[in-house]
Design an enzyme around this catalytic site. Structure first.
Site, mmCIF file in Angstrom:
data_model
loop_
_atom_site.group_PDB
_atom_site.id
_atom_site.type_symbol
_atom_site.label_atom_id
_atom_site.label_comp_id
_atom_site.label_asym_id
_atom_site.label_seq_id
_atom_site.Cartn_x
_atom_site.Cartn_y
_atom_site.Cartn_z
ATOM 1 N N LYS A 44 49.823 27.979 51.647
ATOM 2 C CA LYS A 44 49.355 29.322 51.313
ATOM 3 C C LYS A 44 49.552 29.555 49.813
ATOM 4 O O LYS A 44 50.605 29.239 49.252
ATOM 5 C CB LYS A 44 50.155 30.369 52.098
ATOM 6 N N CYS A 129 41.083 34.453 44.229
ATOM 7 C CA CYS A 129 41.498 35.412 45.268
ATOM 8 C C CYS A 129 40.806 36.751 45.045
ATOM 9 O O CYS A 129 40.961 37.353 43.984
ATOM 10 C CB CYS A 129 43.007 35.625 45.268
HETATM 11 C C1 DHB Z 1 43.924 35.804 49.709
HETATM 12 C C2 DHB Z 1 42.595 35.571 49.874
HETATM 13 C C3 DHB Z 1 41.981 34.581 49.153
HETATM 14 O O1 DHB Z 1 40.664 34.304 49.300
HETATM 15 C C4 DHB Z 1 42.717 33.841 48.263
HETATM 16 O O2 DHB Z 1 42.109 32.884 47.556
HETATM 17 C C5 DHB Z 1 44.062 34.068 48.091
HETATM 18 C C6 DHB Z 1 44.660 35.060 48.824
HETATM 19 C C7 DHB Z 1 44.576 36.860 50.470
HETATM 20 O O3 DHB Z 1 43.981 37.920 50.684
HETATM 21 O O4 DHB Z 1 45.740 36.670 50.863
#
Ligand code: DHB
Length: 310
Positions: A44, A129
């Protein structure tokens, strides 16, 4: 023999999770690594400190297998948690360490820590993101993208790639490729979700997720055409040394095949992994193998990037 190599790392299977899905906790990361049909795992996207993320509901599956929308808001256990995980993990599978600092400084700080650590995997710098209120997607700002990569490569010597958002204009494909080609990137991962879509529940005339008034990143079947276009456009433009990870709209073996036909070396599964769980990898690999055998190919190199145009 459906394998791949990036920056000297061997992947015994070409599929893995897409960042954000099944990769926040050690248990989730372990479950991706434990699948006999994944070649790697990506963590993550980390920020320096732990984040709880946006208020729920923040993830929704559209009806009729159309896809998903999310505005998670970068919930993660914090950079040190993932550093501990990769330091302790015994696995022959490569690990992608994803980072998504909320500023250039935060990203460079984490890159310095990775450089100075014993981490010996690949790093994915997430420039895309869409879900943190007030924070634009860096990769839509070409000057900012050039600036962070310029600084990063003054000190960072481990295998580094970037996670990109989808682009929708031919000139933007040209512009981003011209920037990326200036750097010794190991890979480019395309695409992140299509940012800031809006889904309405027609029974109640209400948005389906709470953050940002319902705006969120769209994934799954809805984004496949955009994902393939980005893989194809970048494969045609990037230096051949820069490998491509194809992500977006993968729900079947044929979708994996199409990503490879457009030039992908590895293929990631996001929405469908969230929907189906890790069993998805066995199914996709079986479906892909059937297509490859049916066509008489014996390796991925027989058709990778070999999309036909008319
Ligand atoms: C999140 C979503 C994304 O597309 C990303 O690249 C990083 C984080 C999120 O909302 O947690």
């Amino acid at each position: 023999n459906l394998t791949a190599t990036i920056a000297g790392f061997n992947f015994e299977h070409i599929m893995l999770n897409a960042a954000g899905v099944m990769c926040q906790t050690a248990e989730e990361l372990d479950s991706v690594l434990a699948s006999a049909h994944t070649g790697a795992v990506v963590t993550k996207s980390a920020t320096s400190s732990l984040r709880p993320g946006n208020p729920a509901p923040r993830y929704y599956e559209l009806p009729n297998k159309l896809g998903t929308i999310n505005s998670m808001g970068l919930p993660n256990e914090g950079f040190n948690y993932y550093m501990d995980y990769v330091a302790k993990k015994q696995t022959h599978k490569p690990i992608f360490f994803s980072i998504a600092g909320l500023s250039k400084q935060e990203n460079l700080e984490m890159l310095h820590q990775l450089q100075d650590s014993d981490f010996n995997g690949l790093v994915e710098l997430n420039l895309s993101c869409p879900n943190v209120p007030g924070k634009p997607q860096t990769a839509y700002d070409f000057e900012a993208t050039q600036a962070i990569l310029t600084e990063a490569f003054t000190f960072f010597t481990k295998p580094l790639g970037v996670k990109l958002p989808p682009y929708f204009d031919i000139v933007h494909f040209d512009d981003i490729a011209n920037i990326l080609n200036q750097f010794p990137l190991a890979f480019v991962n395309t695409i992140n979700s299509i940012g800031n879509g809006l889904v309405i529940d027609d029974a109640t005339d209400t948005v389906v997720i709470k953050p940002k008034g319902g705006f969120g990143g769209v994934g799954g079947t809805l984004v496949k055409a955009t994902a393939l276009a980005n893989v194809r456009a970048l494969r045609l433009r990037l230096n051949p040394e820069i490998k491509i990870i194809g992500t977006g709209g993968v729900t079947s073996g044929r979708d994996v095949y199409d990503h490879i036909l457009c030039g992908a070396d590895l293929v990631e599964v996001g929405s469908q992994l969230a929907i189906e769980g890790v069993a998805v990898f066995e199914r996709l690999e079986r479906e892909l193998s059937e297509i490859i055998i049916e066509k008489g190919y014996t390796s991925l190199a027989d058709f990778r990037g070999q999309l036909k145009v008319i």
